[in-house]
Structure formats: C-alpha cells, structure tokens
Motif scaffolding. Sequence first.
Motif, short mmCIF file in Angstrom:
data_model
loop_
_atom_site.label_atom_id
_atom_site.label_comp_id
_atom_site.label_asym_id
_atom_site.label_seq_id
_atom_site.Cartn_x
_atom_site.Cartn_y
_atom_site.Cartn_z
N TYR A 68 5.47 -9.74 5.52
CA TYR A 68 4.66 -9.11 6.56
C TYR A 68 4.52 -10.12 7.70
O TYR A 68 3.63 -10.98 7.70
CB TYR A 68 3.29 -8.73 5.99
CG TYR A 68 2.47 -7.83 6.88
CD1 TYR A 68 2.72 -6.47 6.95
CD2 TYR A 68 1.44 -8.35 7.66
CE1 TYR A 68 1.97 -5.64 7.76
CE2 TYR A 68 0.68 -7.53 8.48
CZ TYR A 68 0.95 -6.18 8.51
OH TYR A 68 0.21 -5.35 9.33
N ARG A 273 -8.83 -7.53 8.41
CA ARG A 273 -8.42 -7.00 7.12
C ARG A 273 -7.52 -8.02 6.45
O ARG A 273 -6.53 -8.45 7.02
CB ARG A 273 -7.68 -5.68 7.28
CG ARG A 273 -7.32 -5.05 5.95
CD ARG A 273 -6.61 -3.74 6.12
NE ARG A 273 -7.46 -2.76 6.75
CZ ARG A 273 -7.25 -2.25 7.95
NH1 ARG A 273 -6.23 -2.59 8.67
NH2 ARG A 273 -8.07 -1.36 8.45
N ILE A 275 -4.73 -9.15 4.19
CA ILE A 275 -3.51 -8.55 3.69
C ILE A 275 -3.48 -8.65 2.16
O ILE A 275 -3.89 -9.66 1.59
CB ILE A 275 -2.28 -9.26 4.29
CG1 ILE A 275 -2.26 -9.10 5.81
CG2 ILE A 275 -0.98 -8.74 3.66
CD1 ILE A 275 -2.18 -7.70 6.31
N LEU A 279 -4.36 0.12 0.18
CA LEU A 279 -4.72 1.20 1.11
C LEU A 279 -6.23 1.31 1.34
O LEU A 279 -6.67 1.87 2.32
CB LEU A 279 -4.17 2.51 0.54
CG LEU A 279 -3.90 3.66 1.49
CD1 LEU A 279 -3.06 3.24 2.68
CD2 LEU A 279 -3.21 4.79 0.75
N GLY B 34 2.22 4.59 0.49
CA GLY B 34 1.13 3.66 0.79
C GLY B 34 0.43 3.17 -0.47
O GLY B 34 -0.02 2.04 -0.54
N GLU B 42 0.67 -4.24 4.24
CA GLU B 42 -0.52 -3.69 4.89
C GLU B 42 -0.29 -2.19 5.11
O GLU B 42 0.18 -1.78 6.17
CB GLU B 42 -0.77 -4.41 6.23
CG GLU B 42 -2.23 -4.44 6.62
CD GLU B 42 -2.78 -3.09 7.06
OE1 GLU B 42 -2.98 -2.20 6.19
OE2 GLU B 42 -3.00 -2.91 8.26
N PRO B 43 -0.61 -1.38 4.10
CA PRO B 43 -0.25 0.04 4.17
C PRO B 43 -1.14 0.87 5.10
O PRO B 43 -0.73 1.97 5.48
CB PRO B 43 -0.40 0.51 2.72
CG PRO B 43 -1.35 -0.44 2.10
CD PRO B 43 -1.18 -1.76 2.80
N ILE B 44 -2.30 0.36 5.49
CA ILE B 44 -3.21 1.20 6.27
C ILE B 44 -2.65 1.46 7.66
O ILE B 44 -2.48 2.61 8.08
CB ILE B 44 -4.62 0.54 6.37
CG1 ILE B 44 -5.21 0.40 4.96
CG2 ILE B 44 -5.52 1.36 7.28
CD1 ILE B 44 -6.51 -0.37 4.90
N LYS B 45 -2.31 0.39 8.37
CA LYS B 45 -1.73 0.56 9.70
C LYS B 45 -0.40 1.31 9.61
O LYS B 45 -0.07 2.14 10.46
CB LYS B 45 -1.47 -0.82 10.35
CG LYS B 45 -2.72 -1.44 10.94
CD LYS B 45 -3.03 -0.85 12.31
CE LYS B 45 -4.29 -1.49 12.88
NZ LYS B 45 -4.94 -0.63 13.88
N LEU B 47 0.55 3.56 7.43
CA LEU B 47 0.31 4.98 7.21
C LEU B 47 -0.17 5.64 8.51
O LEU B 47 0.30 6.72 8.90
CB LEU B 47 -0.74 5.16 6.10
CG LEU B 47 -1.11 6.57 5.71
CD1 LEU B 47 0.09 7.30 5.11
CD2 LEU B 47 -2.26 6.58 4.70
N LEU B 101 -9.95 4.62 6.80
CA LEU B 101 -9.29 3.48 6.18
C LEU B 101 -9.19 2.28 7.13
O LEU B 101 -9.32 1.15 6.72
CB LEU B 101 -7.88 3.86 5.71
CG LEU B 101 -7.79 4.96 4.66
CD1 LEU B 101 -6.33 5.21 4.27
CD2 LEU B 101 -8.61 4.61 3.42
N ASP B 102 -8.97 2.55 8.41
CA ASP B 102 -8.72 1.45 9.34
C ASP B 102 -10.01 0.86 9.90
O ASP B 102 -10.40 -0.25 9.54
CB ASP B 102 -7.78 1.94 10.47
CG ASP B 102 -7.30 0.80 11.37
OD1 ASP B 102 -7.78 -0.33 11.20
OD2 ASP B 102 -6.45 1.06 12.25
#
Lengths: 309, 202
Positions: A68, A273, A275, A279, B34, B42-45, B47, B101-102
């Motif tokens: 990432y 946030r 990493i 989710l 996700g 970092e699946p939130i952004k 998604l 989520l974000d």
Amino acid sequence: MAGRYKSDLKWSDVTPKRDYMNRRQLMAGAGALALGSIAGPAMASLGARKSNYGRGLELNTYEDITSYNNFYEFGTGKDDAKNNAGRLTTDPWSITVDGMVDKPGKYDLDDLTSGISLEERIYRFRCVEAWSMVVPWVGFELSDLLARVGVQSSAKYVAFETLVRPDEMIGQRRPVLDWPYREGLTLNEAMHPLTIMATGLYDEPIPNQNGAPIRLVVPWKYGFKSIKSIVRITLTDTRPPISWEMANPREYGFFSNVNPNVDHPRWSQATERKIGGGLFSKRVPTLMFNGYESEVAGLYAGMDLTKNF
Amino acid sequence: MTAAQRINIGLSKVPAWPLYILGLIPPAWFLYQGLTGGLGAEPIKALEHKLGEFALQVLIVVLAVTPLRTWTGINLTKFRRALGLLTFFYVFLHLLVWLVLDVQILSQIWADIVKRPYITIGMVGFVLMIPLAVTSNNLSIRKLGPKTWRRLHQLTYVTAVLGAVHFVMVAKGFQFEPLIYLGIVLALVATRLKFPAKRAVA
C-alpha cells in the motif's frame, strides 16, 4: 552515529514479522497463508543495530507496508508501486551531492554510506491522506551523511531529488507531477536525530516500492516529505521548491508537519485510519507532530503553524 | 432489414427487470473483495472509490442511450430506467460507505459537506438524483405529464456533470482518468443541446 536513542526494550520484544501475518491471507485460507510465507522475500538480514525507538507501537505487517504505497513514479494507484517497481534498477546507484558542501561530487551509494552503521527505527508514518502505519525502518541519521560531505556554514536548507527514469518508472510517462520529485528540509530539520536515511525495513533491504535503495524518513511530517529513491542532495541557502507545493500550493506546504489542528483543504487531519484494520477499522486521533512533539516542537518555536503548514 | 433493426428485434425479447437483480452483483462483489482482502490493505477508500466510479460508468451508459438511438438506430430505452435507478443505488452506497465506514464522525460529516467543495458538489449531485429516483415509474409519468416529467429528468445532465467534476476534484496531482470521464460526460450532455436552426425564418 547509530544508537543515540536507547531504551530498555529489546528487538526480541517486538512481535516477529511472521506472527503479524496478514489477516487477509488468514481469511483467504491456509493455502494462501502457506503461499504467503513461501513467497516472502528471502533476503539476507541487514543486521541493523536493534535500537528500540518506538516501543509500544504495533507494527504494520510487511505485506501492508510493501503493498500500500504512494509512489507516483510507478502510477497513482496504491498497488501500482508494488506491481511496477520491480523493474527499477537500484544497483549501481549514485547520489550527486552538491551546493554548499565541502566535498561535492557524484558518489556511489556504497562509498557514501560505507562505515556508517545501520540502526532500526520504529516510526509512525502518517500520510497526508489521513492514513497511517508503523514501520520498522533500517537506516542511519541523515546528519551522519551530511557530516561526511561537510556542510558549509552558509547552507540553510537541504534539497532532495528522486531518480527520473521513465523507461523503468512508468508513472513518469505521465505529467502527474513535474518530475523529478523534489523535497526539502531546513538544515535544522535535516540535522535532527529523528531524521533518517532508510535503506531497509524489517531488517531487510528496502523494497523498490518503498524507495529503494535509499530514502528519507522524517517521521513528524506527512509521508510525502519522506522522498524515495534519492539521486541528488543539494545544500542551499534558499528554500527549495518541493513537488507537491509546486503542484498545489494551497493544499501542500513546505513544512507539512503532521498537525491535527490544520486541515487539508479537502479533508480533516484531526483523525487518521491505521492501515490493516480492514473494512470496519475505526479512526483514531492524529497526534501533534505525529507523536514526536516533545522531540521536534522546538524546531518551530514562535512559528505560526497555520500559515507555515 | 438493417443491422440496427435486427438488434432491436433481438432486444425486444430481452426483459429489463433482470437488470435490477444483476445490478446488485457488482456492489456485492466489491463488498466481498473488501472483506476478504481483494481490495488491498485499506479496503474502505478502495470500496468507496470503486462504487463511485462504477456509478459514473453506469450513468454514462444511461446518457449514451439517446445518442446511440439517434445515430445508430439501436434502441436501449427500455433498459434506461433500470440503469438510472441502479446508478442512484450505487451513488447511495458510495455515500453510505463514506458516511459509515470512512468519515464515521457525525460532526465531521456535516463539516465536510459544508467546508469541502468537492463533497458539497457530490452531495448536491446526490440530492438532485432523489426526485429522479422517486419519479422513475409509470405512475409518476402519468401524474406529472410526459412533458413535465421529461423536464424534471433533464436534471440527470446536471447530476452527471456534478459527479464527473466531483471525481476530477478528488484527484491528486494531474491525472488523466477523471478528466476523460468529465470529457465523455460533457460530450454526451452536449449532444442534447439544441442549436438554433441554420437560418431564422421570419
């Protein structure tokens, strides 16, 4: 000089990398887990001195740290760096040191760093995009390198440049930024013991996507200040232009110190946030100077940090 | 018989309703990815961005229906309502991911909507879609009358431009991709512009 930071915590107290095996691979099943272990790079240990700076911080996985990445030289996607950086040739590598130094020249990386002992530094890493990691860097203090080339008393700033090689750095074929990527520090910031040049992480040579073979790490500033794959270091008496400020001076400033009280125009910097939380990961408050306030606040005494963002 | 006519005859046998079910698959797939690591560290952004971009893609298809009919004779009009409603659904999910989520923090959500122009623009685009979604049914067409209904649904053009501008404003540095989306949207909207007749007749 390595080892200026000392604490009673040993490297053996840090949870080993394999125990931090990525939970996504766990979810993908035992097969993927086994594959992850086999596919992990079989690099030689750098044998860096195990300083314990950053005790109590929970390390991000090797997988997270190396998959990432913002490294626009290889594309603007977070996984572009990992996918495209493999083709970068990092050996031989030379760094041009010029400007207000006693011994300017084009140095082979090995010559420039020979005899400087490597040290582990566990640092928080806070991206301007409001995400963060904790990375066990391996490197040495920038001041050691600067001492080696002899900084002249007239110098006030240090400027850095990243390699330009569009045939290997395919992101440079697009004008996302005005290449080469440029960064800079005041001399005081550059000489600060927290400021390091990193050549490894997790006690292995630094992967290309993280800025091989040598990068800057300034833990109290937003991540983009920690310029990667450096080929030029210039000592100067004028504030050098830096890439993101050149691209958008309203959004990115020269200092770019992590500051929860000064928002980016497009988002709040009050929280971040971490990493690796998946989710449903919760935001956590961002710390002033990324948690290094007691060490670095003095550099900015009397300065209006809202104006000098 | 022209190729377009043959295609139209073929399409006449294809019902539109399965789109409502098929349209659920992409967001479900994104969510599954996700949850299982397919969207990276970092699946939130990821998604959030996937949903937003997909909504814009489907909206472009919606906007392409009329020019396609005008220029090629291929008529996809009967699928347009389903695609339009799906677009609304995807934008709603995109917004939901951002909210829940974000950003997570209620006070910050409102501050963002008011303070950040790209979010303001995105929100306006979403709000303008609400009356369109609500009136995407035959009863509304009858009640409003086809003329009023059509005028109301011209808001789609405004929404599409706002959506594309929102995407352009999110980008860091100079990036082509959002500009390409904006270019396509503007071109499709431009096909709707009525230019004055060649010569004004007294």
